[in-house]
Design a protein around this motif. Structure first.
Motif, short mmCIF file in Angstrom:
data_model
loop_
_atom_site.label_atom_id
_atom_site.label_comp_id
_atom_site.label_asym_id
_atom_site.label_seq_id
_atom_site.Cartn_x
_atom_site.Cartn_y
_atom_site.Cartn_z
N GLU A 1 2.25 0.62 -7.11
CA GLU A 1 2.01 0.95 -5.71
C GLU A 1 0.60 0.58 -5.24
OE1 GLU A 1 4.23 2.04 -3.44
OE2 GLU A 1 5.71 1.80 -5.03
N SER A 2 -0.20 -0.04 -6.09
CA SER A 2 -1.56 -0.46 -5.75
C SER A 2 -2.37 0.71 -5.17
CB SER A 2 -1.54 -1.62 -4.77
OG SER A 2 -0.88 -2.72 -5.32
N ILE A 3 -2.45 1.77 -5.92
CA ILE A 3 -3.20 2.94 -5.48
C ILE A 3 -4.68 2.73 -5.76
CG2 ILE A 3 -3.57 5.41 -5.87
CD1 ILE A 3 -0.56 5.61 -6.36
N ARG B 1 -0.44 0.18 1.06
CA ARG B 1 0.38 0.21 2.28
C ARG B 1 -0.13 1.28 3.24
NH1 ARG B 1 6.10 2.64 3.17
NH2 ARG B 1 6.70 1.63 5.12
N THR C 1 -2.02 4.55 -1.35
CA THR C 1 -1.42 3.25 -1.63
C THR C 1 -2.04 2.22 -0.69
OG1 THR C 1 0.38 3.52 -0.03
CG2 THR C 1 0.80 4.30 -2.29
N TRP D 1 3.95 3.66 -11.91
CA TRP D 1 4.06 3.85 -10.46
C TRP D 1 2.70 3.68 -9.81
CZ3 TRP D 1 2.25 7.01 -6.57
CH2 TRP D 1 2.97 6.97 -5.38
N TYR D 2 1.67 4.23 -10.44
CA TYR D 2 0.31 4.14 -9.93
C TYR D 2 -0.08 2.68 -9.73
CZ TYR D 2 -4.77 4.72 -9.74
OH TYR D 2 -6.08 4.68 -9.38
#
Length: 137
Positions: free
Chosen positions: A9-11, A44, A42, A5-6
């Motif tokens: 989501e491009s964290i 986003r 993120t 997930w990390y």
């Protein structure tokens, strides 16, 4: 948080009070580039924030997430930040409060008090002024 997930989501680590806003407000790079003013976000969320003041971008976060204001505020609190101070663009208050919260969190995890020029305790613990690069492991 799951590793996939990390990465999905491009964290990355980003400013909470954006660099552009801080520069315009006259804050020093040593303050706005401090880890105290950074958190994992993120890509986003970072695009939504842009270079705007928190008082501007908080409403956009609520609208984009299509969630109540309190849900966004709780997410912000999970980063040890105070949305109430962000909503009024109080960088100095935010910085002091988040610094204290981060130090408390580190102290709790380590099981040792962290002393600095704003603390007073009988146990010497760990001093921010005299810390070195060694550890006790």
């Amino acid at each position: 948080m799951p590793r996939s997930w990390y990465f999905d989501e491009s964290i990355d680590i980003h400013h909470i009070f954006p660099k552009t806003w801080c520069e315009k407000a006259g804050y020093a790079p040593v303050d706005y580039n401090s880890i105290i003013n950074k958190t994992p976000l993120t890509a986003r969320t970072n695009r939504i924030i842009g270079g705007a003041a928190p008082s501007d971008y908080l409403g956009r976060l609520v609208k984009t997430a299509q969630t109540p204001h309190e849900s966004v505020a709780e997410r912000i609190r999970s980063h040890l930040a105070q949305p109430e101070l962000m909503a009024i663009d109080d960088f100095d208050g935010f910085f002091a409060a988040r610094r204290a919260a981060l130090l408390r969190s580190i102290s709790d995890v380590m099981g040792k008090p962290i002393l600095d020029d704003e603390s007073s305790a009988e146990d010497p613990g760990i001093s921010l002024d005299t810390a070195d690069d060694t550890d006790d492991l």
